[in-house]
Scaffold this motif. Sequence first.
Motif, short mmCIF file in Angstrom:
data_model
loop_
_atom_site.label_atom_id
_atom_site.label_comp_id
_atom_site.label_asym_id
_atom_site.label_seq_id
_atom_site.Cartn_x
_atom_site.Cartn_y
_atom_site.Cartn_z
N GLY A 36 -9.42 -4.24 -3.30
CA GLY A 36 -8.63 -4.95 -2.28
C GLY A 36 -8.65 -4.21 -0.95
N ILE A 37 -8.51 -2.89 -1.01
CA ILE A 37 -8.54 -2.09 0.21
C ILE A 37 -9.91 -2.21 0.89
N LEU A 38 -11.00 -2.15 0.09
CA LEU A 38 -12.35 -2.26 0.66
C LEU A 38 -12.58 -3.63 1.27
N ILE A 39 -12.08 -4.69 0.62
CA ILE A 39 -12.24 -6.05 1.15
C ILE A 39 -11.56 -6.18 2.49
N ILE A 40 -10.34 -5.61 2.59
CA ILE A 40 -9.59 -5.71 3.83
C ILE A 40 -10.23 -4.87 4.93
N LEU A 41 -10.74 -3.69 4.56
CA LEU A 41 -11.31 -2.79 5.56
C LEU A 41 -12.63 -3.31 6.12
N PHE A 82 0.83 -1.21 0.00
CA PHE A 82 0.00 0.00 0.00
C PHE A 82 0.86 1.26 0.00
N GLU A 83 1.98 1.24 0.72
CA GLU A 83 2.85 2.41 0.78
C GLU A 83 3.38 2.77 -0.60
N SER A 84 3.74 1.76 -1.40
CA SER A 84 4.28 2.04 -2.73
C SER A 84 3.20 2.63 -3.64
N ARG A 144 -4.32 -10.40 -1.34
CA ARG A 144 -3.35 -9.36 -1.64
C ARG A 144 -4.07 -8.06 -1.98
N LEU A 145 -3.27 -7.02 -2.19
CA LEU A 145 -3.86 -5.72 -2.47
C LEU A 145 -4.57 -5.71 -3.82
N ARG A 146 -4.05 -6.48 -4.81
CA ARG A 146 -4.64 -6.46 -6.15
C ARG A 146 -5.40 -7.73 -6.47
N THR A 147 -4.98 -8.87 -5.93
CA THR A 147 -5.62 -10.15 -6.24
C THR A 147 -5.85 -10.97 -4.98
N THR A 148 -6.76 -11.92 -5.10
CA THR A 148 -7.01 -12.90 -4.04
C THR A 148 -6.73 -14.28 -4.61
N ARG A 149 -6.10 -15.13 -3.82
CA ARG A 149 -5.73 -16.47 -4.29
C ARG A 149 -6.44 -17.53 -3.48
N ALA A 150 -6.96 -18.53 -4.20
CA ALA A 150 -7.69 -19.62 -3.55
C ALA A 150 -7.23 -20.95 -4.13
#
Length: 281
Positions: free
Chosen positions: A120-125, A65-67, A148-154
């Motif tokens: 990704g940010i909304l999912i985490i929040l 997220f910082e980058s 992850r910030l851009r993708t989710t892995r299953a």
Amino acid sequence: MEQLRDIFSSIQDLLQKKIYDSDQIHITIATLLTIIIAIIAITFVLKLVRRIVTSKLPDEDKNKFESIFGFLKYLFYILVVLTILHGSGVNLTVLLTASAALFVGLGFALQYLFQDIISGILIILDQSLHVGDIIEVEGKVGRVFEIRLRTTRALTRDDKVIVIPNHKFLTDSIYNYTQNHKTTRETIKIGVAYGSDVNLVTKLLEEVAEEQKGVLKNPKPFVLFDDFGDSALLFSLNFYITDSFTDPKIKSSIRYKIDAKFRANHISIPFPQRDIHIIKP
């Protein structure tokens, strides 16, 4: 009072003093001060936003997220400076016209990238998805092992990794089997021949479910007499489990036991049948 007017007039003249003057660009001290104040205000707001967002992020996502945030920060600065210059009378038409094609191409290229990042940010929040959840995407069932910030892995049931862009969780319908709790109700449908003892069929199906390892005793399994089919009496065995990921194995074991019990009790599972009437002229 006259002295105050003179002071304000002097300050106004100072602010209107041009530090750069050309045919297209006129920059005054007031414009420069406005840019400095706006940058300080934007910096404060962005720091506040970064602090709020990173406090909700797991450690592995903070660096990512910082980058991204660093890139967005400079983008905001550029937009603010351009807005202030335009409002001060600076002619930006030539610059914007030359950069229009670049901005359009960049916008299309980054559209899905930013969609995924924001999703990704909304999912985490809002914690709408967690590691360990069982989800169904485009007909494939998988257990989430990384967000992850851009993708989710299953991990799918056949041990393959499915990579899901995060924007799909906002734009598409995604089934989450374990959103509320881990217990899910599963169903096995079966048909028996006409003339079979329906009470015996119900009893045998309930026994199979109660004997099956992995099936919950509470809520209790139950059987429904669904319909009179074209070739069979249609039943459904409903039961509850706590691991939807291993659902196919449990259902397979139950079907083996149903077949064995039906054979032992002389209950047949019919195949489709049709009566043909031949009419002779």
